[in-house]
Design an enzyme around this catalytic site. Structure first.
Site, PDB file in Angstrom:
ATOM      1  N   LYS A  48      52.846  25.219   9.629  1.00 38.12           N
ATOM      2  CA  LYS A  48      53.924  25.746  10.470  1.00 38.12           C
ATOM      3  C   LYS A  48      53.365  26.855  11.348  1.00 38.12           C
ATOM      4  CE  LYS A  48      56.967  28.941  10.403  1.00 38.12           C
ATOM      5  NZ  LYS A  48      56.988  29.251  11.833  1.00 38.12           N
ATOM      6  N   GLY A  87      49.817  36.705   8.257  1.00 34.65           N
ATOM      7  CA  GLY A  87      50.894  37.371   8.991  1.00 34.65           C
ATOM      8  C   GLY A  87      51.118  38.767   8.442  1.00 34.65           C
ATOM      9  N   SER A  88      52.329  39.250   8.617  1.00 41.25           N
ATOM     10  CA  SER A  88      52.611  40.640   8.237  1.00 41.25           C
ATOM     11  C   SER A  88      52.682  40.781   6.714  1.00 41.25           C
ATOM     12  CB  SER A  88      53.937  41.071   8.854  1.00 41.25           C
ATOM     13  OG  SER A  88      54.979  40.271   8.330  1.00 41.25           O
ATOM     14  N   THR A  89      52.424  41.990   6.241  1.00 46.29           N
ATOM     15  CA  THR A  89      52.463  42.250   4.803  1.00 46.29           C
ATOM     16  C   THR A  89      53.874  42.042   4.266  1.00 46.29           C
ATOM     17  OG1 THR A  89      50.560  43.710   4.885  1.00 46.29           O
ATOM     18  CG2 THR A  89      52.075  44.042   3.050  1.00 46.29           C
ATOM     19  N   GLY A  95      54.457  38.333   3.976  1.00 48.03           N
ATOM     20  CA  GLY A  95      53.543  37.824   2.941  1.00 48.03           C
ATOM     21  C   GLY A  95      54.040  38.153   1.542  1.00 48.03           C
ATOM     22  N   GLU A 135      50.901  49.457  10.803  1.00 48.03           N
ATOM     23  CA  GLU A 135      50.204  48.529  11.697  1.00 48.03           C
ATOM     24  C   GLU A 135      50.989  48.388  13.012  1.00 48.03           C
ATOM     25  OE1 GLU A 135      49.947  44.335  10.582  1.00 48.03           O
ATOM     26  OE2 GLU A 135      47.828  44.411  11.157  1.00 48.03           O
TER      27      GLU A 135
HETATM   28  P1  ADP Z   1      54.499  38.760  12.715  1.00 48.24           P
HETATM   29  O1  ADP Z   1      53.106  38.259  12.539  1.00 48.24           O
HETATM   30  O2  ADP Z   1      55.136  38.413  14.004  1.00 48.24           O
HETATM   31  O3  ADP Z   1      54.759  40.148  12.254  1.00 48.24           O
HETATM   32  P2  ADP Z   1      55.397  37.297  10.411  1.00 48.24           P
HETATM   33  O4  ADP Z   1      54.362  37.776   9.529  1.00 48.24           O
HETATM   34  O5  ADP Z   1      56.797  37.425   9.949  1.00 48.24           O
HETATM   35  O6  ADP Z   1      55.424  37.925  11.812  1.00 48.24           O
HETATM   36  O7  ADP Z   1      55.111  35.799  10.862  1.00 48.24           O
HETATM   37  C1  ADP Z   1      53.974  35.045  10.595  1.00 48.24           C
HETATM   38  C2  ADP Z   1      54.405  33.617  10.321  1.00 48.24           C
HETATM   39  O8  ADP Z   1      55.302  33.637   9.217  1.00 48.24           O
HETATM   40  C3  ADP Z   1      55.174  32.939  11.450  1.00 48.24           C
HETATM   41  O9  ADP Z   1      54.810  31.564  11.477  1.00 48.24           O
HETATM   42  C4  ADP Z   1      56.614  33.090  11.018  1.00 48.24           C
HETATM   43  O10 ADP Z   1      57.473  32.087  11.525  1.00 48.24           O
HETATM   44  C5  ADP Z   1      56.473  32.934   9.528  1.00 48.24           C
HETATM   45  N1  ADP Z   1      57.596  33.517   8.762  1.00 48.24           N
HETATM   46  C6  ADP Z   1      58.290  34.637   9.031  1.00 48.24           C
HETATM   47  N2  ADP Z   1      59.258  34.846   8.100  1.00 48.24           N
HETATM   48  C7  ADP Z   1      59.152  33.825   7.214  1.00 48.24           C
HETATM   49  C8  ADP Z   1      59.871  33.444   6.038  1.00 48.24           C
HETATM   50  N3  ADP Z   1      60.876  34.160   5.583  1.00 48.24           N
HETATM   51  N4  ADP Z   1      59.490  32.313   5.405  1.00 48.24           N
HETATM   52  C9  ADP Z   1      58.464  31.575   5.849  1.00 48.24           C
HETATM   53  N5  ADP Z   1      57.765  31.859   6.951  1.00 48.24           N
HETATM   54  C10 ADP Z   1      58.075  32.971   7.630  1.00 48.24           C
END
Ligand code: ADP
Length: 493
Positions: free
Chosen positions: A176, A229-231, A234, A386
């Site tokens: 995804k 992605g973000s902590t 995660g 960050e």
């Molecule tokens: P960013 O990097 O913009 O701060 P995120 O870490 O939230 O944002 O996003 C990184 C990935 O995680 C993206 O593909 C986002 O769609 C996905 N994502 C965000 N929230 C969720 C969630 N609750 N469940 C699964 N995937 C998520």
């Protein structure tokens, strides 16, 4: 205005529309205008994709000899090489990365597939020196359906860091991409088709995290979640995966120190600091966003750094001469400007940038000038959180121990840079720094050969290198009795 192209998801070897029938716009950050429509996937799409991947795992992929899987992966890598320009142009339009950088990146990405294809048929088990009347040996087996969730800052690269080892190990995949940058992952699926992957081995669903990402993570047939992605996100996904005891690898945020000692080669250090924080417009998890400078050279260093940064060309990411492009999306643009305000309110001193550049070329897009603050102390929010943008916080230090204490005083631990001509000091620093990657007299080096990942809240697990494929394998012990008889069945021993 011409109608926007509607992209399709790729599930079970088919190009499909989302079950919801809904789409959302994806925006070119240089013009701030939409250029395509992305399918808004939901739980039903997630279910379709995971089931397709599960069927492919049970069917052809798991049982295919690894050498044959490797051939498909090598072919896929070559197809990426052949389509490098098209992929680069889409990524620039969707994400705003420099075309010049994308040329390099796309030429480099196939290495991940070649490298893990090479490893695919070298995954060997061992025969154990067993103390029982038995032959016992271990096998390393794939896990099953792996879900990869990637962010918007380096869509193709981060896709490949997960896809290459997962597939080489014999798993199947549902990826995804981030909602802001889904186009290149879908383009890549055209090459998946050409490479000859059996249908369902690689699937891409698009949409928002909560709507389609979470159902992928919680799906009962999902065995592994690889997330970058973000902590905050995660940690949330980690807790969801924990409910079913699913394996995870998490590559999360950072607030990495770039430490310059007074004996450093100053011009190299200036370039390293600039690349560390202003490369990719600061939108990298490994951004060297805290500059620690030894007091003796602080003023001289900041002057040189500011002069060099001020000469960087901000503008159209498609132009060869551009060095700093836009922020990738509006949400992030607002967030970065918000942090610049916070830093000002906290009393940090602005020495460069601090807002939008005043240029005709950048008037439409999400541009922020490279920004440098001095007088930052490590307790300020600008030093702890960050930002994920072109904003550098400069902190002064006197002694080596103080630099180590400041560097490690962070909830993150993704990377650190050290600039010094004293190799003993460099090695001592590499010992003491709490970070998954330590760069000495360099910064932002990543290779498919070398493990990458975080300490502390920067993540769990490692990508790249031989260690990277272990994330996608599980060990099975097999026992074959060589005993003459089964003795007392009620006593184990
Ligand atoms: P960013 O990097 O913009 O701060 P995120 O870490 O939230 O944002 O996003 C990184 C990935 O995680 C993206 O593909 C986002 O769609 C996905 N994502 C965000 N929230 C969720 C969630 N609750 N469940 C699964 N995937 C998520």
């Amino acid at each position: 205005m011409a109608e926007l192209e509607r992209l399709k998801m790729y599930i079970g070897g088919q190009w499909v529309e989302p079950c919801s029938g809904a789409y959302f716009e994806t925006v070119d950050p240089f013009t701030a205008r939409p250029w395509a429509l992305v399918p808004r996937g939901n739980a039903e799409d997630a279910d379709r994709a995971v089931r397709a991947a599960h069927a492919a795992f049970k069917g052809p992929w798991r049982t295919m000899h690894p050498s044959k899987r490797a051939k498909i992966l090598h072919r896929f890598a070559s197809l990426i090489e052949d389509h490098a320009l098209a992929l680069a142009e889409i990524e620039v339009r969707d994400n705003g990365r420099l075309l010049a950088e994308m040329h390099h990146q796309i030429a480099y990405i196939p290495n991940w597939y070649h490298y893990y294809a090479g490893l695919a048929d070298k995954i060997e088990g061992v025969v154990h020196p067993c103390d029982k009347p038995a032959l016992s040996y271990s096998r390393h087996e794939p896990l099953g359906v792996c879900v990869g969730i990637v962010p918007w800052n380096a869509p193709l690269l981060l896709f490949s860091l997960k896809a290459a080892p997962a597939l080489a190990a014999g798993n199947t995949l549902v990826m995804k991409p981030a909602e802001h940058t889904s186009a290149t992952a879908l383009k890549l699926m055209e090459l998946v088709e050409k490479a000859g992957f059996p249908e369902g081995v690689v699937n891409v669903v698009t949409g928002y995290g909560r709507e389609v990402g979470e159902p992928l993570v919680t799906h009962p047939l999902t065995r592994h979640v690889g997330f970058t992605g973000s902590t905050a996100t995660g940690a949330h996904l980690y807790s969801l995966a924990a409910r079913d005891v699913k394996r995870v690898s998490l590559e999360l945020g950072g607030k990495s120190p770039n430490i310059v000692f007074d004996d450093a080669a100053i011009d190299d250090a200036v370039r390293g600091v600039v690349g560390g924080i202003f490369g990719a417009t600061g939108q990298t998890c490994i951004a060297g966003s805290r500059l620690l400078v030894q007091r003796k050279i602080h003023d001289q260093f900041v002057d040189k750094l500011s002069a060099f940064t001020a000469s960087a060309r901000v503008g159209d990411p498609r132009k060869r001469e551009t060095q700093i492009g836009p922020i990738a999306n509006q949400m992030q643009y607002d967030k970065v400007l918000g942090y610049i305000d916070i830093a000002r309110q906290e009393g940090a001193e602005l020495v460069l940038g601090g807002g939008r550049p005043d240029l005709e070329e950048t008037s439409q897009g999400y541009f922020i000038s490279p920004t440098i603050f001095t007088g930052v102390n490590n307790t300020m929010r600008i030093a702890r959180e960050e930002v994920f943008g072109p904003v550098l916080s400069t902190i002064v230090f006197d002694e080596v121990e103080e630099a180590v204490d400041i560097a490690n005083d962070s909830e993150f631990g993704l990377a650190a840079g050290v600039w010094t001509s004293d190799m003993k000091r460099a090695l001592r620093m590499s010992d003491l720094l709490e970070a998954g990657s330590v760069w000495i007299n360099t910064y932002r080096d990543i290779s498919y050969t070398t493990p990458f990942g975080g300490y502390k809240k920067s993540g769990i697990g490692r990508e790249n290198g031989v260690e990277g494929i272990r994330e996608y394998l599980q060990t099975k012990a097999v026992w074959i009795s060589t005993a003459d008889e089964i003795k007392n069945p009620f006593v184990i021993g």
